[in-house]
Write a protein that holds these residues in place. Sequence first.
Motif, PDB file in Angstrom:
ATOM      1  N   GLY A  75      44.697  19.654   2.086  1.00  6.40           N
ATOM      2  CA  GLY A  75      45.049  19.334   0.708  1.00  6.40           C
ATOM      3  C   GLY A  75      44.332  20.203  -0.307  1.00  6.40           C
ATOM      4  N   VAL A  76      45.055  20.574  -1.361  1.00 11.22           N
ATOM      5  CA  VAL A  76      44.457  21.363  -2.443  1.00 11.22           C
ATOM      6  C   VAL A  76      44.567  20.593  -3.759  1.00 11.22           C
ATOM      7  N   ASP A  77      44.562  19.262  -3.669  1.00  7.68           N
ATOM      8  CA  ASP A  77      44.649  18.428  -4.868  1.00  7.68           C
ATOM      9  C   ASP A  77      43.483  18.685  -5.819  1.00  7.68           C
ATOM     10  N   ASN A  78      42.349  19.100  -5.284  1.00  7.82           N
ATOM     11  CA  ASN A  78      41.163  19.333  -6.117  1.00  7.82           C
ATOM     12  C   ASN A  78      41.119  20.732  -6.716  1.00  7.82           C
ATOM     13  N   ILE A  79      42.181  21.509  -6.516  1.00 10.79           N
ATOM     14  CA  ILE A  79      42.242  22.881  -7.035  1.00 10.79           C
ATOM     15  C   ILE A  79      43.429  22.996  -7.983  1.00 10.79           C
ATOM     16  N   ASP A  80      43.185  23.520  -9.171  1.00 11.39           N
ATOM     17  CA  ASP A  80      44.270  23.777 -10.122  1.00 11.39           C
ATOM     18  C   ASP A  80      44.957  25.077  -9.703  1.00 11.39           C
ATOM     19  N   VAL A  81      45.936  24.932  -8.805  1.00  8.97           N
ATOM     20  CA  VAL A  81      46.600  26.109  -8.232  1.00  8.97           C
ATOM     21  C   VAL A  81      47.338  26.904  -9.315  1.00  8.97           C
ATOM     22  N   LYS A  82      47.935  26.218 -10.266  1.00 10.19           N
ATOM     23  CA  LYS A  82      48.663  26.907 -11.335  1.00 10.19           C
ATOM     24  C   LYS A  82      47.720  27.789 -12.152  1.00 10.19           C
ATOM     25  N   ALA A  83      46.559  27.244 -12.510  1.00 12.57           N
ATOM     26  CA  ALA A  83      45.594  28.020 -13.289  1.00 12.57           C
ATOM     27  C   ALA A  83      45.050  29.182 -12.468  1.00 12.57           C
ATOM     28  N   ALA A  84      44.815  28.934 -11.172  1.00  9.28           N
ATOM     29  CA  ALA A  84      44.322  30.011 -10.304  1.00  9.28           C
ATOM     30  C   ALA A  84      45.345  31.132 -10.201  1.00  9.28           C
ATOM     31  N   THR A 114      34.307  19.425  -4.572  1.00  8.71           N
ATOM     32  CA  THR A 114      34.259  20.314  -5.739  1.00  8.71           C
ATOM     33  C   THR A 114      35.640  20.416  -6.380  1.00  8.71           C
ATOM     34  N   LYS A 115      35.689  20.229  -7.692  1.00  8.41           N
ATOM     35  CA  LYS A 115      36.941  20.334  -8.438  1.00  8.41           C
ATOM     36  C   LYS A 115      37.044  21.737  -9.044  1.00  8.41           C
ATOM     37  N   VAL A 116      38.063  22.477  -8.614  1.00  9.31           N
ATOM     38  CA  VAL A 116      38.278  23.825  -9.127  1.00  9.31           C
ATOM     39  C   VAL A 116      39.283  23.714 -10.275  1.00  9.31           C
ATOM     40  N   THR A 117      38.748  23.545 -11.472  1.00  7.88           N
ATOM     41  CA  THR A 117      39.555  23.269 -12.647  1.00  7.88           C
ATOM     42  C   THR A 117      39.885  24.548 -13.415  1.00  7.88           C
ATOM     43  N   ALA A 118      40.785  24.408 -14.376  1.00  6.34           N
ATOM     44  CA  ALA A 118      41.116  25.547 -15.239  1.00  6.34           C
ATOM     45  C   ALA A 118      39.889  26.001 -16.017  1.00  6.34           C
ATOM     46  N   ALA A 162      38.261  29.729 -15.811  1.00  4.48           N
ATOM     47  CA  ALA A 162      38.127  30.562 -17.011  1.00  4.48           C
ATOM     48  C   ALA A 162      36.796  31.302 -17.027  1.00  4.48           C
ATOM     49  N   GLU A 163      35.783  30.743 -16.361  1.00  5.17           N
ATOM     50  CA  GLU A 163      34.470  31.390 -16.300  1.00  5.17           C
ATOM     51  C   GLU A 163      34.352  32.323 -15.094  1.00  5.17           C
ATOM     52  N   ALA A 164      35.331  32.268 -14.194  1.00  5.95           N
ATOM     53  CA  ALA A 164      35.247  33.017 -12.931  1.00  5.95           C
ATOM     54  C   ALA A 164      35.915  34.376 -13.076  1.00  5.95           C
TER      55      ALA A 164
END
Length: 530
Positions: free
Chosen positions: A76-85, A54-58, A62-64
Amino acid sequence: MTTPRVLIADKLSPAAVEIFRSRGIEADVKTGLAPAELRAIIGGYDGLAVRSATKVTAELLAEAKRLRVVGRAGIGVDNIDVKAATARGVVVMNTPHGNAITTAEHAIALMFALARQIPEASASTKAGKWEKNRFMGTELFGKTLGVIGCGNIGSIVADRAIGLKMKVIAYDPFLSDARALELGVEKVDLPELFARADIITLHTPLTEATRNLIDARAIARMKKGVRIINCARGGLIVEEDLAAALRSGHVAGAALDVFETEPATDNPLFSFENVVCTPHLGASTTEAQENVALQIAEQMSDFLLTGAVANAINMPSVSAEEAPRLAPYMALCRNLGAFAGQLSVARDGGFRKVTIEYEGQAAALNHKPLTAAALSGLLGPLMEGVNMVNAPVAARERGIEVAETVHDRPSEYQTLVRISVTTDRDTRGVAGTLFAGHRPRIVEIKGIPVEADFAHHMLYVTNKDQPGFIGRFGAVLAEAGINIATLHLGRAEKGGDAICLVSVDEPVPESVLAAVRALPLVVQATPLGF
């Protein structure tokens, strides 16, 4: 209190699901959702548990609107946009220890496979050949292993290699001399590791500093005949440069579990017989998959139920044992920050520096989350949605200098926290303590002793200390039908600056504020809310 809801978007052990439910958290398992499907439902959840699929994107974040935590079952958290989170105040946590042994063992297995050409020999033998003379291997005994990244996984690899009687040298900018001595490795810089190692194994995260760490220039510094292993992250090695070095013979072989593009179904390195490839199996053991799933379920449950933060990527950790003890201190810091923030924004419009001082019992606590709480209160008047996760980042982005001071000295109070805010005009502070060990209370404003509890609706007034002010002030509120719940006074000296802090039953209207500000002797009148 609303029951927390967690969405499990990738496959986790049924035991992990049961952990959520046994602790009173509603857990929905919906795997394999398309991005649009996930965006459509994420708004109803407090937590999101994922693996790597699952890709946790910006766009998803925005919907969460309700989301508080994203848990990655793995490292690894490569699939998570940590900055946006972080910008949205969402905690991102992983499980850095759950698959450390499994990944380390896979690196050791690849090292053996590479040294003894096991995959090629197996394929040849199964094809009916008996090419005993073709597969001449090399011993690991006495060889020098260069470990790049000596953290959780790298240190386990080093330990296993020492057991094989290899000499281990390590490069890690965070490796202390004491820790290197404890591990039994020789700490070296990167150029020396390249020059001395017979085998190099990578165990570092993929960052801007480590991307393309192994390129043509780095390979040229290595011994002729070096062997390279990567069970960490694709992108650490420039694959075209490695292929060129394999063709020239400068690199004797490579073993790769990760690739720059995954799934790696077509890669130039696949054509080399002396390259061992596996499909990102580092964490793929029954034990590791179970461990990381159970760990992330426990971590997310602790956070949603108690505020405990473990293995967070974007905020200070707070253990389950610490969380209840820190809770009243965090409330104190948040309220003090909010007090200082509301006064400074109302008077000056912004901050240049904030200093947070801890005395007494507060000095012995984990003060990183306390500072984050103070900053969240301070910045509340300036931005929406600020919390402990995004407040430190927001402060940096606004150029606000943050200083922490821990005083190892006796305090007038059992515990004391002081927040001083510097604006373009001046520096002012507010201090507080915990009454009865759990109730936040103000004890000092601008160096003036004032004892007051925080309230939902308050009015802060500074005035010149002269007779008659209190009567006129009370009359203005009475005429407006505003009831005073509590009133607290303080002054610097007779006839000097004085403070009047009142709590009221309802917000003070602008018309009443204007009337208060128009009173003789009034310097400032600011409404506050907590």
